[in-house]
Design a protein around this motif. Structure first.
Motif, mmCIF file in Angstrom:
data_model
loop_
_atom_site.group_PDB
_atom_site.id
_atom_site.type_symbol
_atom_site.label_atom_id
_atom_site.label_comp_id
_atom_site.label_asym_id
_atom_site.label_seq_id
_atom_site.Cartn_x
_atom_site.Cartn_y
_atom_site.Cartn_z
ATOM 1 N N PRO A 232 61.410 21.879 36.068
ATOM 2 C CA PRO A 232 60.746 21.418 37.299
ATOM 3 C C PRO A 232 59.222 21.579 37.269
ATOM 4 C CG PRO A 232 62.679 22.723 37.851
ATOM 5 C CD PRO A 232 62.485 22.821 36.362
ATOM 6 N N ILE A 233 58.720 22.669 36.688
ATOM 7 C CA ILE A 233 57.271 22.853 36.612
ATOM 8 C C ILE A 233 56.646 21.781 35.731
ATOM 9 C CG2 ILE A 233 55.427 24.323 35.700
ATOM 10 C CD1 ILE A 233 57.067 26.750 36.634
ATOM 11 N N THR A 234 57.227 21.511 34.572
ATOM 12 C CA THR A 234 56.628 20.535 33.658
ATOM 13 C C THR A 234 56.771 19.102 34.165
ATOM 14 O OG1 THR A 234 58.633 20.482 32.303
ATOM 15 C CG2 THR A 234 56.884 22.000 31.623
ATOM 16 N N GLN A 235 57.730 18.857 35.045
ATOM 17 C CA GLN A 235 57.894 17.513 35.600
ATOM 18 C C GLN A 235 57.114 17.311 36.898
ATOM 19 O OE1 GLN A 235 62.158 17.039 35.946
ATOM 20 N NE2 GLN A 235 62.321 16.267 33.874
ATOM 21 N N ASP A 236 57.081 18.346 37.745
ATOM 22 C CA ASP A 236 56.500 18.200 39.077
ATOM 23 C C ASP A 236 55.261 19.054 39.321
ATOM 24 O OD1 ASP A 236 58.659 16.476 39.762
ATOM 25 O OD2 ASP A 236 59.900 18.223 40.179
ATOM 26 N N GLY A 237 54.919 19.945 38.393
ATOM 27 C CA GLY A 237 53.761 20.805 38.561
ATOM 28 C C GLY A 237 54.115 22.115 39.250
#
Length: 161
Positions: free
Chosen positions: A80-85
């Motif tokens: 989720p962090i790498t896709q949405d920040g």
């Protein structure tokens, strides 16, 4: 820290998403405008030493206190962090309030890097640094710190309005 001497790097991946980069640049410019408005039009930091011809991605913006820092996190939030920040709304309250925490020390970030099924609050392994089987993840991120606030005490209930 001694634990890093025992760590084995399994893979390194560069993650770049165009819309996340554009969002980052927009927020960086907003931060610059806020700093200029509150401090006058002078940068609050001395000019950093820079190489003669720095590569574009290595050029950091001293005016917004832009740096590269480590972020350790549980395995289940890497995607989720790498896709949405990074999203402070999803963060739990910690010692200095709710937010996304970064550090210049990989060893400190490793304390928050947890294998699947182990979290900082529910330590399956019971250790400060996760010893559960499986990979642990550290993200090396470009971050704008802005004007720092130096906390003098814990502020666990602090949440951005």
């Amino acid at each position: 820290c001694g634990i890093l001497s025992k760590a084995k790097v399994v893979s390194v991946k560069r993650v770049e998403t165009q819309w996340l980069w554009m969002s980052y640049v927009t927020k960086r410019e907003k931060m610059r405008a806020q700093i200029q408005r509150h401090r006058g039009h002078q940068s609050p930091w001395p000019q950093p030493l820079t190489p003669l011809k720095p590569p574009p991605l290595a050029t950091l913006d001293a005016e917004v206190n832009e740096v590269y820092l480590w972020h350790g996190c549980p395995a289940d939030v890497v995607k989720p962090i790498t896709q949405d920040g990074f999203d402070e709304r999803l963060a739990a309250s910690c010692l200095y309030g709710t937010g996304v925490y970064f550090t210049p020390q990989a060893c400190k970030a490793l304390q928050y890097a947890r294998a699947d099924g182990c979290s900082i609050r529910h330590k399956r392994c019971g250790k400060k640094i996760c010893t559960c089987p499986g990979p642990k993840y550290l993200l090396y991120s470009r971050v704008c710190l802005g004007v720092p606030f130096y906390a003098k005490k814990a502020m666990k209930d602090l949440r951005r309005p």
